[in-house]
Design a protein around this motif. Structure first.
Motif, mmCIF file in Angstrom:
data_model
loop_
_atom_site.group_PDB
_atom_site.id
_atom_site.type_symbol
_atom_site.label_atom_id
_atom_site.label_comp_id
_atom_site.label_asym_id
_atom_site.label_seq_id
_atom_site.Cartn_x
_atom_site.Cartn_y
_atom_site.Cartn_z
ATOM 1 N N GLN A 26 -21.149 -18.460 40.493
ATOM 2 C CA GLN A 26 -22.027 -18.175 39.354
ATOM 3 C C GLN A 26 -21.519 -16.956 38.594
ATOM 4 O OE1 GLN A 26 -25.900 -17.723 41.021
ATOM 5 N NE2 GLN A 26 -26.112 -19.887 41.473
ATOM 6 N N GLU A 27 -20.421 -16.442 39.048
ATOM 7 C CA GLU A 27 -19.909 -15.260 38.369
ATOM 8 C C GLU A 27 -19.348 -15.651 37.019
ATOM 9 O OE1 GLU A 27 -17.178 -13.179 41.002
ATOM 10 O OE2 GLU A 27 -18.426 -13.920 42.636
ATOM 11 N N VAL A 28 -19.437 -14.688 36.070
ATOM 12 C CA VAL A 28 -18.946 -14.954 34.724
ATOM 13 C C VAL A 28 -17.523 -14.436 34.634
ATOM 14 C CG1 VAL A 28 -19.292 -14.446 32.313
ATOM 15 C CG2 VAL A 28 -21.248 -14.714 33.817
ATOM 16 N N LYS A 29 -16.615 -15.352 34.400
ATOM 17 C CA LYS A 29 -15.213 -14.923 34.299
ATOM 18 C C LYS A 29 -14.581 -15.635 33.139
ATOM 19 C CE LYS A 29 -13.843 -13.475 38.874
ATOM 20 N NZ LYS A 29 -13.589 -13.990 40.193
ATOM 21 N N ASN A 30 -13.741 -14.928 32.408
ATOM 22 C CA ASN A 30 -12.973 -15.527 31.321
ATOM 23 C C ASN A 30 -13.831 -16.318 30.332
ATOM 24 O OD1 ASN A 30 -10.688 -14.510 32.563
ATOM 25 N ND2 ASN A 30 -10.444 -16.371 33.814
ATOM 26 N N THR A 31 -14.953 -15.718 29.963
ATOM 27 C CA THR A 31 -15.780 -16.344 28.941
ATOM 28 C C THR A 31 -15.025 -16.291 27.604
ATOM 29 O OG1 THR A 31 -17.710 -15.538 30.061
ATOM 30 C CG2 THR A 31 -18.016 -16.233 27.796
ATOM 31 N N LYS A 32 -15.018 -17.442 26.936
ATOM 32 C CA LYS A 32 -14.235 -17.507 25.691
ATOM 33 C C LYS A 32 -15.005 -16.856 24.548
ATOM 34 C CE LYS A 32 -12.096 -21.745 27.201
ATOM 35 N NZ LYS A 32 -12.507 -23.153 27.245
ATOM 36 N N GLY A 78 -17.233 -26.313 22.042
ATOM 37 C CA GLY A 78 -17.082 -25.680 23.349
ATOM 38 C C GLY A 78 -15.888 -24.746 23.408
ATOM 39 N N LYS A 79 -15.399 -24.357 22.242
ATOM 40 C CA LYS A 79 -14.237 -23.463 22.249
ATOM 41 C C LYS A 79 -14.641 -22.028 22.533
ATOM 42 C CE LYS A 79 -11.260 -26.133 19.206
ATOM 43 N NZ LYS A 79 -11.272 -26.525 17.793
ATOM 44 N N ALA A 80 -15.923 -21.739 22.350
ATOM 45 C CA ALA A 80 -16.370 -20.370 22.586
ATOM 46 C C ALA A 80 -17.760 -20.362 23.189
ATOM 47 C CB ALA A 80 -16.358 -19.589 21.272
ATOM 48 N N LYS A 81 -18.000 -19.334 23.994
ATOM 49 C CA LYS A 81 -19.340 -19.159 24.551
ATOM 50 C C LYS A 81 -20.004 -17.947 23.905
ATOM 51 C CE LYS A 81 -19.443 -22.250 27.941
ATOM 52 N NZ LYS A 81 -20.313 -23.406 27.713
ATOM 53 N N ILE A 88 -22.833 -4.723 15.337
ATOM 54 C CA ILE A 88 -22.075 -5.883 15.823
ATOM 55 C C ILE A 88 -23.116 -6.916 16.227
ATOM 56 C CG2 ILE A 88 -20.453 -6.801 17.524
ATOM 57 C CD1 ILE A 88 -19.528 -4.024 18.087
ATOM 58 N N GLN A 89 -22.951 -8.135 15.739
ATOM 59 C CA GLN A 89 -23.872 -9.186 16.172
ATOM 60 C C GLN A 89 -23.193 -9.992 17.277
ATOM 61 O OE1 GLN A 89 -24.859 -12.112 13.236
ATOM 62 N NE2 GLN A 89 -26.771 -12.637 14.271
ATOM 63 N N LEU A 90 -23.941 -10.183 18.366
ATOM 64 C CA LEU A 90 -23.400 -11.002 19.454
ATOM 65 C C LEU A 90 -24.184 -12.317 19.490
ATOM 66 C CD1 LEU A 90 -23.109 -8.378 22.342
ATOM 67 C CD2 LEU A 90 -21.285 -9.258 20.893
ATOM 68 N N ILE A 91 -23.470 -13.417 19.415
ATOM 69 C CA ILE A 91 -24.136 -14.718 19.495
ATOM 70 C C ILE A 91 -23.605 -15.430 20.732
ATOM 71 C CG2 ILE A 91 -24.588 -16.908 18.331
ATOM 72 C CD1 ILE A 91 -23.847 -15.526 15.706
ATOM 73 N N ALA A 92 -24.560 -15.869 21.560
ATOM 74 C CA ALA A 92 -24.117 -16.489 22.817
ATOM 75 C C ALA A 92 -24.569 -17.936 22.889
ATOM 76 C CB ALA A 92 -24.678 -15.732 24.007
ATOM 77 N N ASP A 93 -23.788 -18.746 23.561
ATOM 78 C CA ASP A 93 -24.183 -20.115 23.877
ATOM 79 C C ASP A 93 -25.074 -20.010 25.127
ATOM 80 O OD1 ASP A 93 -24.476 -22.620 24.859
ATOM 81 O OD2 ASP A 93 -22.341 -23.141 24.846
ATOM 82 N N ALA A 94 -26.384 -20.216 24.925
ATOM 83 C CA ALA A 94 -27.302 -19.974 26.046
ATOM 84 C C ALA A 94 -27.727 -21.259 26.740
ATOM 85 C CB ALA A 94 -28.510 -19.190 25.564
ATOM 86 N N THR A 95 -26.879 -22.274 26.689
ATOM 87 C CA THR A 95 -27.251 -23.490 27.424
ATOM 88 C C THR A 95 -27.396 -23.179 28.905
ATOM 89 O OG1 THR A 95 -24.924 -24.010 27.156
ATOM 90 C CG2 THR A 95 -26.471 -25.438 26.009
ATOM 91 N N PRO A 144 -28.620 -20.234 30.753
ATOM 92 C CA PRO A 144 -29.228 -18.933 30.422
ATOM 93 C C PRO A 144 -28.773 -17.816 31.354
ATOM 94 C CG PRO A 144 -30.859 -20.458 31.336
ATOM 95 C CD PRO A 144 -29.607 -21.236 31.156
ATOM 96 N N ASN A 145 -28.563 -18.142 32.624
ATOM 97 C CA ASN A 145 -28.149 -17.080 33.541
ATOM 98 C C ASN A 145 -26.785 -16.527 33.160
ATOM 99 O OD1 ASN A 145 -30.396 -17.031 35.142
ATOM 100 N ND2 ASN A 145 -29.641 -18.666 36.487
ATOM 101 N N ALA A 146 -25.866 -17.466 32.878
ATOM 102 C CA ALA A 146 -24.518 -17.040 32.514
ATOM 103 C C ALA A 146 -24.572 -16.248 31.209
ATOM 104 C CB ALA A 146 -23.606 -18.248 32.373
ATOM 105 N N ALA A 147 -25.356 -16.744 30.228
ATOM 106 C CA ALA A 147 -25.450 -16.077 28.940
ATOM 107 C C ALA A 147 -25.962 -14.650 29.139
ATOM 108 C CB ALA A 147 -26.368 -16.857 28.022
ATOM 109 N N ASN A 148 -26.991 -14.535 29.964
ATOM 110 C CA ASN A 148 -27.526 -13.215 30.270
ATOM 111 C C ASN A 148 -26.465 -12.286 30.815
ATOM 112 O OD1 ASN A 148 -30.077 -12.557 29.660
ATOM 113 N ND2 ASN A 148 -30.991 -13.669 31.386
ATOM 114 N N SER A 149 -25.714 -12.792 31.784
ATOM 115 C CA SER A 149 -24.730 -11.910 32.407
ATOM 116 C C SER A 149 -23.657 -11.487 31.421
ATOM 117 C CB SER A 149 -24.056 -12.560 33.620
ATOM 118 O OG SER A 149 -24.830 -13.528 34.181
#
Lengths: 334, 368
Positions: B42-48, B92-95, B116-123, B125-130
């Motif tokens: 569940q770790e977040v690694k190499n998020t695009k 799906g090229k970016a999260k 700076i605006q950060l926009i996340a793909d929150a499909t 939610p846990n990963a997006a949060n992290s």
């Protein structure tokens, strides 16, 4: 003192939802009167005694209650009423004592299929606090036949060899009473014969044997037998006596069209009963027809009659009754 | 005694002649650890990440570099308008998308404030949060670095420290969970199946009509699974220490004692199941459905117990794995001693005693 004493044993459980009676014995004053014909002096449940060193056969078809009876006597299940003792020990109160001194071979092959022949035997020897060597004499005759396969897994043995192994395991602690529940079911005729030969030898060693079988031809190999049907004993006696008590005339009939022959015979009012038996049909008619009854049946008359209604090569001869004939006769009068 | 030993030997024969089952039993912990450790992480690694920046200046470049340099992110490209961001998300090229406002660096310098605006793909939610948390952290760090020289006081800098698991490794959470699950599976499920098999095969009938004490039957049935569980415990420990790099912070002996206790509870559970079922299938269903699912869902292994509705939280008290996992986390991760897990130990002892008492009472000396 009898080795096995059974008094008024009764047990009923419904094996299926139909509410059909399944078990042994008959409770007195049950509401269902259809089958509560009082048994000759046996009263409510079933009662019988077995002498020391006797081969006592429980003979009856599948579902007659043989296994239920065996399980009650081997302390595996409890009867609803009645008492039973083995070597004087009560099957309920002294079950631990009984479990030390009986040998039991259930109807189904119940050894460890993934253990070898030798391992099975060794395991059961230690379970009974003994060793193979200690009682080797007792099982020698049986075990030598399977000894060449002692490294083989029990699951890979033939039916007859499985039976011999199971018997060896049941005998390994030199039991005083041996309970064999349908030991020859599913075993080839040669092995069956051998098996009964072994039982005769064990009896000579003073072991009491209670054996059940659906095969009527094995009945004559027992010292005494009990014919059982629907959980009730039809008769208890020596096989010879039961045969000698056969009260009717018995004929074996053959013709070219056996199926039609059976149908026609069943329609005939003078024929008391008829049933297929091997390659012929066994017919009974009352032994002593009413005095001066000119219509009473004779082989000649019946042959002529059958030929008249279209049977070819009718052949009827008088034969000696077997246990099976007695069983059929007894079960029909019930 | 000889009876017992011979019986135990027979049980080992049963297990080791069934090669497929042995393999499954021994490989299962390894596969689970590897699955949880690497595949199901569940770790977040190499998020695009895609970047939208109208003015390329020093500040934006530095922030982008820091983001890219972190192991959590991978800057995959720059886009030029919001439509392209939408497209990147859809394909799906970016999260994560970072949008720097116009004249970012200048605004920062002159007004001391920039967006700076950060926009996340929150499909997920846990990963997006992290990864949002990581991204904000990186930006905050940068801000602290550049504001340090002119620091005029009045600025609160929170220093976050992740205690016991500084790298936020999920292995710290699932190793105790896998331990809790494997033990239940092997002890409870396999023991109940093994005992019920004797019933189903008819051998129980012969064992009953023998002087064999029921206690011996039970002991010999459970002993091979006890051994297997200890082996599995060792495997999981070795894997977690050497492959997943989860150290045993506390005393190994305490951990081992707690694990033995849990194995005991699990064996007792298996015993209980075997006394109430008559077929291997039923035993499997009960231990599968009745044990695995509560262990996975109600033990805190996957979902934190604190977040559960009161009713489920109440139910979770009856799941032995909950107490075991808690104890393992305390000893193995936090490095505390047995004294810190007295409550867990107490509950497990109580559970084990109750279960053993019930199953010994229920163990039938007859067929019905």
């Amino acid at each position: 003192m009898y080795t096995i004493e059974v008094k008024n044993l009764y047990k009923n459980y419904y094996s299926d939802k139909s509410g059909k009676f399944a078990g042994i014995g008959k409770k007195p004053n049950t509401e269902d009167d259809s089958n509560s014909v009082p048994l000759q002096g046996l009263g409510a449940g079933i009662s019988f005694d077995v002498n020391r060193g006797e081969i006592f056969g429980i003979i009856g078809p599948d579902g007659a209650g043989k296994t239920t009876l065996f399980r009650i006597l081997t302390t595996l299940i409890l009867a609803e009423s009645g008492t039973a003792t083995i070597d004087g020990f009560d099957v309920v109160k002294d079950y631990k004592e009984i479990r030390k001194r009986v040998g039991y071979m259930p109807g189904r092959f119940s050894l460890y299929q993934d253990l070898t022949v030798e391992e099975n035997l060794e395991f059961f020897a230690t379970v009974f606090n003994t060793t193979i060597e200690e009682n080797y004499e007792l099982i020698k005759d049986i075990y030598v036949q399977i000894e060449p396969f002692k490294k083989r897994r029990a699951g890979k043995l033939s039916g007859g060899m499985k039976q011999k192994l199971a018997l060896s395991c049941a005998l390994i602690h030199k039991p005083s009473v041996l309970f064999l529940d349908e030991p020859t079911t599913g075993v080839d005729p040669v092995s069956r014969k051998e098996f009964w030969g072994m039982l005769q030898k064990l009896r000579e060693q003073g072991i009491t044997i209670l054996v059940s079988t659906p095969y009527m031809d094995e009945a004559s190999l027992c010292d005494r037998i009990a014919l059982i049907q629907n959980g009730q004993f039809l008769k208890i006696d020596t096989p010879q006596y039961i045969v000698s008590q056969f009260a009717d005339v018995l004929w074996a009939a053959k013709s070219d069209t056996m199926h039609k022959l059976l149908e026609d015979l069943r329609k005939d009012e003078q024929v008391k009963s008829s049933f297929a038996f091997g390659d012929s049909i066994h017919i009974t008619s009352p032994l002593n027809p009413p005095e001066g009854d000119l219509n009473s049946l004779s082989i000649d008359k019946l042959t002529k009659y059958l030929t008249k209604i279209g049977h070819k090569n009718v052949e009827i001869k008088e034969i000696e009754p077997t246990i099976e004939d007695c069983f059929m006769n007894l079960s029909q009068t019930k | 005694m000889k009876q017992l030993l011979s019986f135990i030997r027979k049980e080992f024969h049963h297990i080791f002649r069934d090669k497929a089952t042995v393999m499954i039993l021994l490989l299962m912990p390894i596969i689970q650890i590897i699955l949880f450790g690497f595949a199901l992480s569940q770790e977040v690694k190499n998020t695009k990440v895609v970047v939208l920046s109208t003015t390329s200046d020093e500040a934006t470049r530095r922030i982008i570099n820091r983001i890219d340099a972190s192991e959590y992110f991978d800057v995959v490209g720059t886009v030029h308008n919001s439509d392209e961001i939408d497209a990147a998300f859809r394909d799906g090229k970016a999260k994560l998308a970072m949008i720097f406002e116009d004249h970012f660096s200048e605004n920062l310098k002159h007004t001391g404030k920039s967006h700076i605006q950060l926009i996340a793909d929150a499909t997920d939610p846990n990963a997006a949060n992290s990864f949002m948390f990581y991204a904000s952290n990186i930006i905050t760090n940068y801000q602290q670095d550049i504001s340090q020289p002119q620091s005029g006081g009045g600025m609160i800098v929170p220093e976050v420290k992740m205690l016991y698991n500084p790298q936020m490794k999920s292995a710290f959470n699932f190793v105790p969970g896998v331990l809790g699950m494997i033990m239940i599976l092997i002890c409870a499920m396999m023991t109940s199946i093994a005992i019920v098999r004797e019933k189903e095969m008819g051998t129980m009938e012969i064992l009953l009509v023998s002087p064999m004490k029921p206690m011996y039957t039970i002991l010999s049935k459970i002993s091979p699974y006890f051994v297997l569980s200890v082996i599995n415990f060792a495997t999981i420990m070795l894997l977690s220490v050497f492959v997943l790099k989860v150290p045993i912070a506390g005393s190994f002996i305490s951990l081992f004692i707690v694990s033995l206790l849990y194995i005991f509870v699990a064996l007792a559970l298996g015993l209980l199941i075997s006394t109430v079922t008559n077929s291997q299938l039923a035993a499997m269903m009960i231990s599968g459905m009745g044990l695995m699912i509560p262990v996975m869902l109600l033990s805190g292994m996957i979902f934190p117990i604190e977040n559960m509705p009161a009713f489920l939280r109440f139910i979770s008290n009856f799941v032995p794995a909950r107490w075991y996992i808690d104890a393992v986390k305390t000893i193995m991760i936090k490095g505390l001693g047995l004294g810190a897990v007295l409550k867990d130990v107490g509950v497990l002892v109580l559970m084990g005693t109750v279960l053993v008492t019930i199953s010994l009472k229920k163990f039938k000396v007859r067929l019905e």
